[in-house]
Design a protein around this motif. Structure first.
Motif, short mmCIF file in Angstrom:
data_model
loop_
_atom_site.label_atom_id
_atom_site.label_comp_id
_atom_site.label_asym_id
_atom_site.label_seq_id
_atom_site.Cartn_x
_atom_site.Cartn_y
_atom_site.Cartn_z
N ASN A 12 0.81 -1.22 0.00
CA ASN A 12 0.00 0.00 0.00
C ASN A 12 0.85 1.27 0.00
O ASN A 12 0.34 2.37 0.20
N VAL A 13 2.16 1.12 -0.24
CA VAL A 13 3.08 2.25 -0.16
C VAL A 13 3.36 2.82 -1.54
O VAL A 13 3.61 2.09 -2.50
N ILE A 14 3.32 4.14 -1.63
CA ILE A 14 3.72 4.87 -2.83
C ILE A 14 4.89 5.76 -2.43
O ILE A 14 4.82 6.48 -1.42
N THR A 15 5.99 5.67 -3.16
CA THR A 15 7.18 6.43 -2.77
C THR A 15 7.55 7.48 -3.80
O THR A 15 7.37 7.29 -5.00
N PHE A 16 8.07 8.59 -3.29
CA PHE A 16 8.65 9.64 -4.12
C PHE A 16 10.02 9.99 -3.54
O PHE A 16 10.12 10.38 -2.38
N ASN A 17 11.04 9.82 -4.35
CA ASN A 17 12.37 10.18 -3.87
C ASN A 17 12.64 11.67 -4.04
O ASN A 17 12.12 12.32 -4.95
N LEU A 18 13.47 12.17 -3.16
CA LEU A 18 13.77 13.59 -3.12
C LEU A 18 14.49 14.09 -4.37
O LEU A 18 14.18 15.18 -4.87
N ASN A 25 18.57 6.06 -8.44
CA ASN A 25 17.68 4.98 -8.90
C ASN A 25 18.30 3.63 -8.54
O ASN A 25 17.63 2.74 -8.00
N TYR A 26 19.58 3.47 -8.85
CA TYR A 26 20.29 2.23 -8.53
C TYR A 26 20.35 2.04 -7.02
O TYR A 26 20.11 0.94 -6.50
N TYR A 27 20.68 3.11 -6.30
CA TYR A 27 20.80 3.06 -4.83
C TYR A 27 19.51 2.54 -4.19
O TYR A 27 19.55 1.64 -3.33
N MET A 28 18.37 3.10 -4.59
CA MET A 28 17.11 2.72 -3.96
C MET A 28 16.77 1.25 -4.23
O MET A 28 16.27 0.55 -3.34
#
Length: 448
Positions: free
Chosen positions: A99-105, A120-123
């Motif tokens: 149920n999680v939606i993520t947005f990176n800084l 992108n690779y890190y995450m």
């Protein structure tokens, strides 16, 4: 003799810290210089686990109500412990991220999204590949978007966050420039997702990850300060003594675009999570006598008096009763009766640490000195954070130790390869090769 020295060292190593409030009233007193809530943990690991459990509790609460949990995620070294704990909870405790939606800084620009240096690779590497989050619910800025399309891309990223009702929680680190995300000094409170040029200090800090400063991108895509501000809750983490000065500026000084993190003082639900080294410049850690009572042992007496000398620019023996009373040290004065008594105690204490024999003088009564006299010759290991720091910081001491027949070794804690740009190294090697050929020196040198 040795027992006296060991006792003194023990006092320094085990000095009681006063940063933890005992109750809500004590918390109000101890944190009165801080303009935002801050919790200080004994270690970064404990702080990271606390943050991870706050995220997990939010995910579970949202899932119980059949709601999506919209998270703003950070990158870099700071959140690694958080992500490791979230992965552990997923694998061992069944925490689901469906149920999680993520947005990176943020993301460096330009950047190949599959590069090991990309966020992108890190995450994927530290989080997404190890949990059950659907790939279509992951959002990380695209470092490969064209220059012509970057304005529209940033606007669409901002609109997508808004379409989910904004972020439920945003986790942040803080850069040594005070940046949050990549909002460098000069960023405005209402700034949105955009392309931004990176500060020179930020690029230097990233150089170790890119194997050289010249390889660090000069720009990045970042959520704006205003984007971050729309998050319902913000948690900012900082670990290590390198972050201590900027943490103090953000927490204890006024709002300024020179320290973008200070804008968070306006947010209605923000929390700093620090380890002790990162909090070391805060008043309640560094000068606890200004916010409460202190048990005046040898460590704190010395620390307070040296602080007072630096503040007033006066030598120890010139401090007066009024100096102590006017600067929050009346309690110390009450313990000893007069400034003279305190001054003499600290003066003698400091004087006894001065010696021309840093390794200890053989066959001498050095019971008041920091290093024991016996054995006469010792094996000395000096840790240097960077090649040349040892000579610059303590070259005289190193020479004295060698002159006095101690066995001295230096351990460099970095290779130094990022301190010199590749082109400079190549230029120097070319000079060596040319010199060797001109002067007909060793053939091996000519093959450099």
């Amino acid at each position: 003799m040795e027992n006296q020295i060991l006792q003194f060292r023990g006092e320094l190593d085990e000095a009681k810290l006063y940063y933890q409030p005992s109750d809500e009233f004590d918390k109000t007193v101890k944190t009165r210089y801080e303009k935002m809530p801050a919790d200080i943990f004994a270690t970064a690991e404990k702080g990271a686990k606390w943050v991870a459990h706050e995220i997990a509790n939010l995910i579970k609460a949202k899932a119980e109500n059949n709601d999506s949990c919209v998270l703003g995620l950070a990158t870099g070294a700071t959140p690694l412990g958080v992500y490791a704990e979230l992965v552990r909870m997923h694998k061992e405790e069944g925490l689901s991220f469906k149920n999680v939606i993520t947005f990176n800084l943020d993301e460096y620009y330009p950047m190949n999204n599959k590069s090991a240096q990309s966020y992108n690779y890190y995450m994927d590497d530290v989080l997404f590949n190890h949990i059950d989050i659907p790939r279509e619910q992951i959002n990380v800025p695209d470092g490969e978007v064209s220059k012509e399309g970057i304005f529209n891309y940033c606007s669409e990223y901002e609109a997508k966050i808004d379409s989910f009702g904004g972020l439920d929680m945003q986790i942040l680190g803080i850069g040594r420039t005070g940046h949050i995300g990549f909002n460098e000094p000069g960023s405005q409170l209402d700034s949105k997702t955009r392309l931004i040029m990176l500060d020179a200090l930020t690029r230097r800090d990233a150089a170790k990850d890119f194997n050289g400063l010249n390889k660090v991108p000069k720009a990045a895509i970042t959520m704006g300060v205003g984007t971050i501000f729309k998050a319902k809750r913000v948690i900012l983490m900082a670990w290590g003594e390198g972050k201590a000065p900027i943490v103090k500026k953000a927490l204890e000084e006024g709002q300024s675009d020179s320290v973008p993190a200070s804008y968070l003082q306006r947010h209605n639900d923000v929390q700093f999570v620090l380890d002790v080294p990162a909090a070391n410049e805060l008043t309640r850690v560094k000068q606890p006598w200004l916010v409460g009572s202190v048990e005046w042992d040898r460590y704190w007496i010395r620390k307070a008096v040296v602080w007072l000398c630096n503040k007033l620019e006066k030598p120890v023996l010139k401090l007066t009763n009024r100096d102590y009373n006017d600067n929050g040290l009346s309690e110390l004065l009450a313990w000893y009766g007069s400034a003279y008594e305190v001054n003499i105690k600290v003066f003698n204490d400091l004087q006894h640490t001065i010696t021309g024999w840093p390794g200890g003088k053989p066959n001498a009564d050095d019971s008041n000195r920091p290093e024991r006299a016996e054995p006469g010759q010792k094996k000395v290991l000096v840790f240097s954070p960077h090649p040349d720091d040892d000579v610059i910081s303590m070259g005289g001491t190193l020479k004295r130790l060698v002159d006095q027949s101690h066995e001295v070794h230096v351990a460099y804690q970095t290779s130094g390869n990022i301190a010199v740009a590749d082109d400079e190294a190549i230029r120097y090697l070319s000079f060596v090769k040319s010199f060797a050929q001109t002067h007909d020196t060793n053939e091996a040198i000519c093959q450099v």
